[in-house]
Write a protein that holds these residues in place. Structure first.
Motif, PDB file in Angstrom:
ATOM      1  N   PRO A  35      -3.765   5.214   2.264  1.00 45.63           N
ATOM      2  CA  PRO A  35      -3.742   4.172   3.290  1.00 45.63           C
ATOM      3  C   PRO A  35      -2.490   4.157   4.158  1.00 45.63           C
ATOM      4  N   VAL A  36      -2.135   5.310   4.729  1.00 40.60           N
ATOM      5  CA  VAL A  36      -1.097   5.390   5.752  1.00 40.60           C
ATOM      6  C   VAL A  36      -1.589   6.340   6.835  1.00 40.60           C
ATOM      7  N   GLY A  37      -1.127   6.109   8.054  1.00 45.59           N
ATOM      8  CA  GLY A  37      -1.566   6.940   9.157  1.00 45.59           C
ATOM      9  C   GLY A  37      -0.498   7.045  10.220  1.00 45.59           C
ATOM     10  N   TYR A  38      -0.916   7.436  11.418  1.00 49.30           N
ATOM     11  CA  TYR A  38       0.104   7.691  12.429  1.00 49.30           C
ATOM     12  C   TYR A  38       0.807   6.430  12.902  1.00 49.30           C
ATOM     13  N   ALA A  39       0.226   5.241  12.687  1.00 51.78           N
ATOM     14  CA  ALA A  39       0.945   4.006  12.973  1.00 51.78           C
ATOM     15  C   ALA A  39       2.096   3.784  12.002  1.00 51.78           C
ATOM     16  N   ASP A  40       2.067   4.465  10.872  1.00 58.10           N
ATOM     17  CA  ASP A  40       3.153   4.400   9.892  1.00 58.10           C
ATOM     18  C   ASP A  40       4.117   5.568  10.022  1.00 58.10           C
ATOM     19  N   MET A  75      -5.115   6.225  12.463  1.00 57.05           N
ATOM     20  CA  MET A  75      -4.006   5.316  12.710  1.00 57.05           C
ATOM     21  C   MET A  75      -3.430   4.720  11.432  1.00 57.05           C
ATOM     22  N   ASP A  76      -4.299   4.404  10.480  1.00 56.20           N
ATOM     23  CA  ASP A  76      -3.857   3.680   9.290  1.00 56.20           C
ATOM     24  C   ASP A  76      -4.143   4.410   7.980  1.00 56.20           C
ATOM     25  N   GLN A  77      -4.751   5.579   8.031  1.00 56.79           N
ATOM     26  CA  GLN A  77      -5.216   6.202   6.794  1.00 56.79           C
ATOM     27  C   GLN A  77      -5.559   7.670   7.019  1.00 56.79           C
ATOM     28  N   ARG A 103       6.034  -0.771   9.076  1.00 58.17           N
ATOM     29  CA  ARG A 103       5.001  -1.262   8.155  1.00 58.17           C
ATOM     30  C   ARG A 103       5.216  -0.745   6.733  1.00 58.17           C
ATOM     31  N   ARG A 162       0.820  -1.200   0.000  1.00 59.43           N
ATOM     32  CA  ARG A 162       0.000   0.000   0.000  1.00 59.43           C
ATOM     33  C   ARG A 162       0.855   1.252   0.000  1.00 59.43           C
TER      34      ARG A 162
END
Length: 392
Positions: A290-295, A322-324, A374, A10
């Motif tokens: 599809p990226v967020g603060y977890a990335d 978190m993810d997006q 990730r 992604r």
């Protein structure tokens, strides 16, 4: 082999190793009489410590630097065995013996650390390579000037025993990224005094070093025997006050992209993301990145982070999750799978890490370093030696 294959994903962080090599050469031109340490702590500031280290060595770096001993030992385990490696962030009970046995240069800022280095050397049956650090004004690690005579005397005694060899004397600037700050010269003057004291006491280090990236670029008097280049190695300006990357002859090495996961039409008044801090002002299209603060995408850039999609700059709409996150495409209809460029060198119209730093109220160091595991790293413009894992 010049590139690693791009796996389906992604998102990806593409690392241009040719840019790293070019940055090393540019930095060496700034400090032609000094050796250059490539600082690859924090997994190479998020770029990958081992590939960056190999590229930097190919371009003429003579040392590698890490914060933690675990980072230094990982470089040795990767086959980087014929280059000096220094690490400086120690706590009591750390892997001193392993570092001594791996021929890692260890930093000592106080008596407890010298005692542990000596004990490790005795246990290993070999001499520990030690850099004594002085606190010349940063107020973090390093021996206070008042404690310097005791530390120097103890290190000299340990040398006489054969337990250690003081291979370096060093310090670190507080404000080298602020041109003309009075602390810069004050720190240099104090370091000169402390080095003179240590040498008069009988220490004969291989290198004396004080310059970080901004000092390497702007304070020639600080270059001494060795410069430690961190953020500049990755092509990022240490501070907007010093100029942009291009102004400094550097090229950012990381390009972060993601593939759109969804594009959809929504009516005026449609809320976007948590809290509905963004509401569509009219009928529009939304794109899901599809990226967020977890990335590592900073939540503080909610509503402000820039993204290039197609040929147009967009802005994060609403909160980063978190993810997006979502962007308002203004009625445009790119396809799912089309690429969104979060940041890169900036010469193709894309945002830079510095743009994201301004959007999030932070510094570009944090933007690149925080990109998480990730997100796969894809290496471009490597060499055969780097690809096959040869030792340096």
């Amino acid at each position: 082999m010049n590139e690693t294959a791009t796996p389906p994903s992604r998102a990806r962080a593409e690392i241009d190793l040719a840019a790293v090599r070019g940055n090393v050469r540019a930095l060496r031109e700034r400090a032609p009489e000094a050796a250059l340490m490539a600082v690859v702590k924090a997994d190479g500031y998020g770029h990958g410590a081992v590939p960056v280290a190999r590229a930097a060595l190919e371009a003429g770096a003579g040392w590698l630097g890490t914060a933690t001993p675990q980072e230094a030992l990982a470089l040795r385990a990767a086959g980087l065995t014929r280059v000096p490696v220094m690490c400086w962030l120690w706590t009591p009970g750390g892997p001193w013996r392993e570092a001594v046995e791996a021929d890692v240069d260890v930093s000592v800022s106080g008596m407890w650390a010298l005692r542990e280095a000596v004990a490790a050397a005795r246990a290993a049956g070999r001499t520990a390579r030690v850099h004594l650090k002085a606190d010349t004004g940063l107020g973090r690690n390093g021996s206070a000037p008042a404690d310097w005579p005791e530390l120097v005397a103890a290190a000299r005694a340990a040398e006489a025993e054969g337990a250690v060899k003081v291979t370096g004397l060093w310090s670190h600037f507080a404000c080298a990224d602020e041109p003309g700050h009075p602390s810069i010269q004050a720190q240099l003057d104090l370091f000169t005094e402390l080095v003179a004291y240590a040498e008069a006491a009988g220490l004969d280090p291989e290198v004396r070093h004080h310059a970080n990236s901004p000092a390497t670029l702007t304070v020639p008097a600080s270059h001494l025997d060795l410069v430690r280049t961190g953020i500049a190695l990755y092509g990022i300006s240490p501070s907007p006050e010093l100029g942009s990357s291009a102004d400094l002859g550097l090229r950012p090495a990381m390009t972060l992209t993601a593939d759109l996961a969804l594009v959809k039409r929504v009516p005026a008044g449609h809320g976007v993301s948590y809290g509905h801090h963004y509401v569509a002002p009219g009928d529009t299209t939304l794109g899901l990145v599809p990226v967020g603060y977890a990335d590592g995408i900073p939540r503080h850039a909610s509503g402000t982070g820039p993204v290039l999609i197609g040929s147009k700059l967009r802005t994060v709409a609403g909160r980063v999750a978190m993810d997006q996150f979502v962007v308002d495409l203004g009625g445009d209809t790119p396809a799912a799978g089309d690429r969104a460029v979060l940041f890169g060198p900036g010469d193709r119209g894309e945002p830079t890490a510095e743009d994201w730093a301004r959007a999030a109220g932070t510094i570009a160091y944090e933007i690149v370093t925080r990109i998480g595991p990730r997100v796969p790293r894809i290496y471009r413009n490597g060499t055969a030696g780097a690809a096959n894992g040869s030792s340096q």
